[in-house]
Design an enzyme around this catalytic site. Structure first.
Site, PDB file in Angstrom:
ATOM      1  N   ARG A  11       0.725  -4.923  -5.858  1.00 55.17           N
ATOM      2  CA  ARG A  11       0.794  -6.184  -5.106  1.00 55.17           C
ATOM      3  C   ARG A  11       1.208  -7.245  -6.129  1.00 55.17           C
ATOM      4  O   ARG A  11       0.788  -7.204  -7.281  1.00 55.17           O
ATOM      5  CB  ARG A  11      -0.565  -6.533  -4.508  1.00 55.17           C
ATOM      6  CG  ARG A  11      -1.157  -5.354  -3.736  1.00 55.17           C
ATOM      7  CD  ARG A  11      -1.360  -5.637  -2.274  1.00 55.17           C
ATOM      8  NE  ARG A  11      -2.054  -4.498  -1.657  1.00 55.17           N
ATOM      9  CZ  ARG A  11      -1.734  -3.932  -0.515  1.00 55.17           C
ATOM     10  NH1 ARG A  11      -0.707  -4.366   0.182  1.00 55.17           N
ATOM     11  NH2 ARG A  11      -2.419  -2.938  -0.021  1.00 55.17           N
ATOM     12  N   CYS A  12       2.020  -8.159  -5.699  1.00 53.85           N
ATOM     13  CA  CYS A  12       2.517  -9.181  -6.629  1.00 53.85           C
ATOM     14  C   CYS A  12       2.624 -10.505  -5.861  1.00 53.85           C
ATOM     15  O   CYS A  12       3.696 -10.888  -5.392  1.00 53.85           O
ATOM     16  CB  CYS A  12       3.881  -8.736  -7.177  1.00 53.85           C
ATOM     17  SG  CYS A  12       4.696  -9.949  -8.184  1.00 53.85           S
ATOM     18  N   ASP A  26       2.557   0.021  11.747  1.00 45.90           N
ATOM     19  CA  ASP A  26       2.435  -1.352  12.265  1.00 45.90           C
ATOM     20  C   ASP A  26       3.666  -2.212  12.003  1.00 45.90           C
ATOM     21  O   ASP A  26       3.556  -3.416  11.807  1.00 45.90           O
ATOM     22  CB  ASP A  26       1.190  -2.021  11.642  1.00 45.90           C
ATOM     23  CG  ASP A  26       1.282  -2.110  10.134  1.00 45.90           C
ATOM     24  OD1 ASP A  26       2.203  -1.502   9.544  1.00 45.90           O
ATOM     25  OD2 ASP A  26       0.434  -2.791   9.529  1.00 45.90           O
ATOM     26  N   ALA A  54     -11.769  12.439  21.533  1.00 44.61           N
ATOM     27  CA  ALA A  54     -12.869  11.469  21.354  1.00 44.61           C
ATOM     28  C   ALA A  54     -13.344  10.921  22.703  1.00 44.61           C
ATOM     29  O   ALA A  54     -12.552  10.811  23.641  1.00 44.61           O
ATOM     30  CB  ALA A  54     -12.387  10.324  20.472  1.00 44.61           C
ATOM     31  N   ARG A 102      -5.603  -2.126  10.135  1.00 45.37           N
ATOM     32  CA  ARG A 102      -6.075  -3.521  10.128  1.00 45.37           C
ATOM     33  C   ARG A 102      -5.811  -4.202  11.461  1.00 45.37           C
ATOM     34  O   ARG A 102      -6.709  -4.712  12.104  1.00 45.37           O
ATOM     35  CB  ARG A 102      -5.376  -4.314   9.012  1.00 45.37           C
ATOM     36  CG  ARG A 102      -6.029  -4.187   7.668  1.00 45.37           C
ATOM     37  CD  ARG A 102      -5.150  -4.795   6.611  1.00 45.37           C
ATOM     38  NE  ARG A 102      -3.824  -4.160   6.574  1.00 45.37           N
ATOM     39  CZ  ARG A 102      -2.828  -4.503   5.786  1.00 45.37           C
ATOM     40  NH1 ARG A 102      -2.965  -5.516   4.981  1.00 45.37           N
ATOM     41  NH2 ARG A 102      -1.677  -3.865   5.800  1.00 45.37           N
ATOM     42  N   ASP A 118       5.471  -4.792   5.974  1.00 48.92           N
ATOM     43  CA  ASP A 118       6.255  -5.992   6.304  1.00 48.92           C
ATOM     44  C   ASP A 118       6.132  -7.096   5.265  1.00 48.92           C
ATOM     45  O   ASP A 118       7.028  -7.925   5.146  1.00 48.92           O
ATOM     46  CB  ASP A 118       6.035  -6.472   7.740  1.00 48.92           C
ATOM     47  CG  ASP A 118       4.615  -6.838   8.029  1.00 48.92           C
ATOM     48  OD1 ASP A 118       3.776  -6.711   7.121  1.00 48.92           O
ATOM     49  OD2 ASP A 118       4.347  -7.256   9.177  1.00 48.92           O
ATOM     50  N   SER A 157       6.342  -6.480   2.089  1.00 50.52           N
ATOM     51  CA  SER A 157       7.417  -6.070   1.179  1.00 50.52           C
ATOM     52  C   SER A 157       8.782  -6.444   1.764  1.00 50.52           C
ATOM     53  O   SER A 157       9.699  -6.850   1.037  1.00 50.52           O
ATOM     54  CB  SER A 157       7.364  -4.560   0.949  1.00 50.52           C
ATOM     55  OG  SER A 157       6.086  -4.192   0.491  1.00 50.52           O
ATOM     56  N   THR A 166       4.196   2.970   5.444  1.00 47.32           N
ATOM     57  CA  THR A 166       2.789   2.588   5.597  1.00 47.32           C
ATOM     58  C   THR A 166       2.134   3.554   6.579  1.00 47.32           C
ATOM     59  O   THR A 166       2.781   3.979   7.538  1.00 47.32           O
ATOM     60  CB  THR A 166       2.628   1.134   6.119  1.00 47.32           C
ATOM     61  OG1 THR A 166       1.311   0.977   6.674  1.00 47.32           O
ATOM     62  CG2 THR A 166       3.612   0.797   7.219  1.00 47.32           C
ATOM     63  N   ILE A 167       0.872   3.882   6.337  1.00 48.59           N
ATOM     64  CA  ILE A 167       0.216   4.829   7.260  1.00 48.59           C
ATOM     65  C   ILE A 167      -0.166   4.154   8.575  1.00 48.59           C
ATOM     66  O   ILE A 167      -0.461   4.822   9.556  1.00 48.59           O
ATOM     67  CB  ILE A 167      -1.054   5.477   6.634  1.00 48.59           C
ATOM     68  CG1 ILE A 167      -2.133   4.430   6.342  1.00 48.59           C
ATOM     69  CG2 ILE A 167      -0.705   6.282   5.407  1.00 48.59           C
ATOM     70  CD1 ILE A 167      -3.509   5.048   6.100  1.00 48.59           C
ATOM     71  N   ASP A 168      -0.150   2.811   8.601  1.00 47.26           N
ATOM     72  CA  ASP A 168      -0.690   2.095   9.767  1.00 47.26           C
ATOM     73  C   ASP A 168       0.215   2.102  11.008  1.00 47.26           C
ATOM     74  O   ASP A 168      -0.224   1.743  12.092  1.00 47.26           O
ATOM     75  CB  ASP A 168      -0.977   0.628   9.402  1.00 47.26           C
ATOM     76  CG  ASP A 168      -2.195   0.500   8.509  1.00 47.26           C
ATOM     77  OD1 ASP A 168      -2.932   1.500   8.376  1.00 47.26           O
ATOM     78  OD2 ASP A 168      -2.411  -0.589   7.945  1.00 47.26           O
ATOM     79  N   GLY A 225       0.842  -1.207   0.000  1.00 49.24           N
ATOM     80  CA  GLY A 225       0.000   0.000   0.000  1.00 49.24           C
ATOM     81  C   GLY A 225       0.868   1.246   0.000  1.00 49.24           C
ATOM     82  O   GLY A 225       1.901   1.271   0.667  1.00 49.24           O
ATOM     83  N   ARG A 248      19.373  10.829  -4.024  1.00 49.27           N
ATOM     84  CA  ARG A 248      20.338  11.934  -3.870  1.00 49.27           C
ATOM     85  C   ARG A 248      21.526  11.529  -2.997  1.00 49.27           C
ATOM     86  O   ARG A 248      22.664  11.875  -3.281  1.00 49.27           O
ATOM     87  CB  ARG A 248      19.634  13.145  -3.265  1.00 49.27           C
ATOM     88  CG  ARG A 248      18.541  13.727  -4.170  1.00 49.27           C
ATOM     89  CD  ARG A 248      19.069  14.931  -4.943  1.00 49.27           C
ATOM     90  NE  ARG A 248      18.212  15.286  -6.059  1.00 49.27           N
ATOM     91  CZ  ARG A 248      17.363  16.316  -6.075  1.00 49.27           C
ATOM     92  NH1 ARG A 248      17.236  17.075  -5.015  1.00 49.27           N
ATOM     93  NH2 ARG A 248      16.653  16.581  -7.150  1.00 49.27           N
TER      94      ARG A 248
HETATM   95  P1  ADP Z   1       2.887  -4.440   2.640  1.00 49.62           P
HETATM   96  O1  ADP Z   1       4.279  -4.413   2.141  1.00 49.62           O
HETATM   97  O2  ADP Z   1       2.260  -3.078   2.686  1.00 49.62           O
HETATM   98  O3  ADP Z   1       2.751  -5.246   3.919  1.00 49.62           O
HETATM   99  P2  ADP Z   1       1.786  -6.712   1.169  1.00 49.62           P
HETATM  100  O4  ADP Z   1       1.649  -7.579   2.343  1.00 49.62           O
HETATM  101  O5  ADP Z   1       0.683  -6.706   0.149  1.00 49.62           O
HETATM  102  O6  ADP Z   1       1.986  -5.176   1.530  1.00 49.62           O
HETATM  103  O7  ADP Z   1       3.131  -7.134   0.431  1.00 49.62           O
HETATM  104  C1  ADP Z   1       3.569  -6.428  -0.726  1.00 49.62           C
HETATM  105  C2  ADP Z   1       4.226  -7.381  -1.679  1.00 49.62           C
HETATM  106  O8  ADP Z   1       5.371  -7.982  -1.048  1.00 49.62           O
HETATM  107  C3  ADP Z   1       3.376  -8.570  -2.106  1.00 49.62           C
HETATM  108  O9  ADP Z   1       2.474  -8.242  -3.143  1.00 49.62           O
HETATM  109  C4  ADP Z   1       4.452  -9.544  -2.571  1.00 49.62           C
HETATM  110  O10 ADP Z   1       4.910  -9.168  -3.856  1.00 49.62           O
HETATM  111  C5  ADP Z   1       5.581  -9.289  -1.577  1.00 49.62           C
HETATM  112  N1  ADP Z   1       5.513 -10.290  -0.485  1.00 49.62           N
HETATM  113  C6  ADP Z   1       4.649 -10.343   0.543  1.00 49.62           C
HETATM  114  N2  ADP Z   1       4.859 -11.435   1.335  1.00 49.62           N
HETATM  115  C7  ADP Z   1       5.898 -12.088   0.772  1.00 49.62           C
HETATM  116  C8  ADP Z   1       6.610 -13.304   1.095  1.00 49.62           C
HETATM  117  N3  ADP Z   1       6.283 -14.050   2.138  1.00 49.62           N
HETATM  118  N4  ADP Z   1       7.636 -13.673   0.274  1.00 49.62           N
HETATM  119  C9  ADP Z   1       7.970 -12.918  -0.797  1.00 49.62           C
HETATM  120  N5  ADP Z   1       7.342 -11.792  -1.155  1.00 49.62           N
HETATM  121  C10 ADP Z   1       6.328 -11.359  -0.394  1.00 49.62           C
END
Ligand code: ADP
Length: 322
Positions: free
Chosen positions: A72-73, A131, A188, A173, A103, A105, A127-129, A11, A25
């Site tokens: 996301r991948c 977390d 609040a 989340r 995390d 990523s 991340t804004i969370d 995100g 830079r």
């Molecule tokens: P964030 O980084 O914000 O926590 P995600 O959990 O969607 O977001 O993870 C982002 C991307 O990091 C995923 O779409 C994937 O490409 C990669 N990723 C997440 N978990 C794993 C993992 N266990 N092993 C390898 N790549 C991962």
């Protein structure tokens, strides 16, 4: 080290551009070539990798989102797929990769450092969370917090004109920091966060007592990971007769120009990531603790689930809203 690459993943969050700019830079200051990987790990596999110039990051520090785009991948969890991405870095002679994201990523970066010893990886928490373990603050948290405060202040104007109870659903989340910090900032009546059990009946009684005392309005902040604003309203009406209005702030929390605090944090963290690479460090996430830059191994970051809710702040929110 002669060549590094940077990508944003997961995100997006305000301040990611400022972090990319700092990486680019700082690296160029040390005569290192920098490549931008577009679309996160998806772009790494698809070879969407371009050399970045000094000017590429000009006029980006104030922009929200990420000019490298994020994606996301899920396929990146597969070793064979990762190999394609690693080979794309190798063929350009890239020896260091900075990953800005959450995390998930970080896990991708950890795998790369395990599977290819010639490529060092460093994570920056974007991340804004708020977390991620190993840091007091993540890039984007402060901006999102201020967006929530601004929105709730506006809602409060109408809430007090009509003597209403408002339930504001905010992002988070598994982490209640946005709800906690914004709850304290807007005064609040109650906050509901995933890390702590909350008795809805108790909240309902508190709201009722406030109404009986002639309170103009009541604000309840609920973190989305706990329950929706709608569910919260339904629960409340089991105990009191209240005309609660719900506001789901949604994606506006992820947008906007980064605050000064986020720009400073992103710049410091970006610079530190490059220093760590130059010092031969790998498989670590940059952090800030007590205003000092830190580096924590990914292993350590993943060791425990995230729960750094400030107990005193949580109690204070209640104490100040009697
Ligand atoms: P964030 O980084 O914000 O926590 P995600 O959990 O969607 O977001 O993870 C982002 C991307 O990091 C995923 O779409 C994937 O490409 C990669 N990723 C997440 N978990 C794993 C993992 N266990 N092993 C390898 N790549 C991962």
């Amino acid at each position: 080290m002669k060549r590094i690459a940077v990508l944003t993943s997961g995100g997006d969050s305000p301040g990611m551009n400022a972090a990319i700019r700092a990486v680019v830079r700082k690296a160029m200051f040390h005569n290192i070539e920098v490549f931008g990987v577009y679309q996160g790990y998806q772009g790494l596999i698809n070879d969407e990798i371009k050399k970045l110039e000094l000017g590429t990051v000009g006029d980006t520090i104030q922009r929200g989102g990420t000019f490298l785009y994020s994606a996301r991948c899920p396929e990146f969890k597969e070793r064979d797929v990762r190999k394609v991405g690693i080979d794309n870095l190798r063929k350009r002679g890239i020896e260091g990769l900075v990953v800005i994201g959450g995390d998930g990523s970080y896990r991708g970066a950890q795998r790369i450092s395990e599977e290819c010893k010639e490529i060092q990886t460093i994570g920056i928490p974007g991340t804004i969370d708020n977390d991620i373990n190993g840091t007091d603050f993540t890039i984007g948290f402060d901006t999102a917090l201020n967006t929530i405060i601004e929105s709730v202040d506006k809602i409060r104007d109408t809430a007090s004109s009509h003597a209403r109870t408002f339930i504001i659903e905010v992002m988070g989340r598994d982490c209640g920091d946005l709800a906690l910090w914004s709850g304290l900032s807007v005064g609040a009546e109650s906050i509901i966060i995933p890390e702590r059990q909350k008795d809805i009946q108790e909240i309902a009684e508190k709201i009722q007592q406030g109404i009986d005392r002639g309170k103009k309005h009541s604000i309840i902040i609920v973190a989305e990971g706990c329950m929706s604003g709608e569910e919260c309203a339904q629960e409340l009406t089991k105990y009191i007769n209240v005309d609660a209005r719900i506001s789901v702030l949604g994606h506006i929390q992820r947008g906007g120009s980064p605050t000064g605090a986020d720009r400073v944090l992103a710049s410091r963290m970006g610079g530190h990531a490059v220093e760590l690479l130059l010092n031969g460090e790998t498989a670590k996430g940059v952090g800030i603790k007590n205003n000092q830059l830190t580096a924590t191994s990914f292993d350590e970051i993943f060791k425990t689930s995230h729960d750094n809710i400030d107990k005193h702040m949580y109690e204070l929110t209640d104490e100040l809203s009697i």
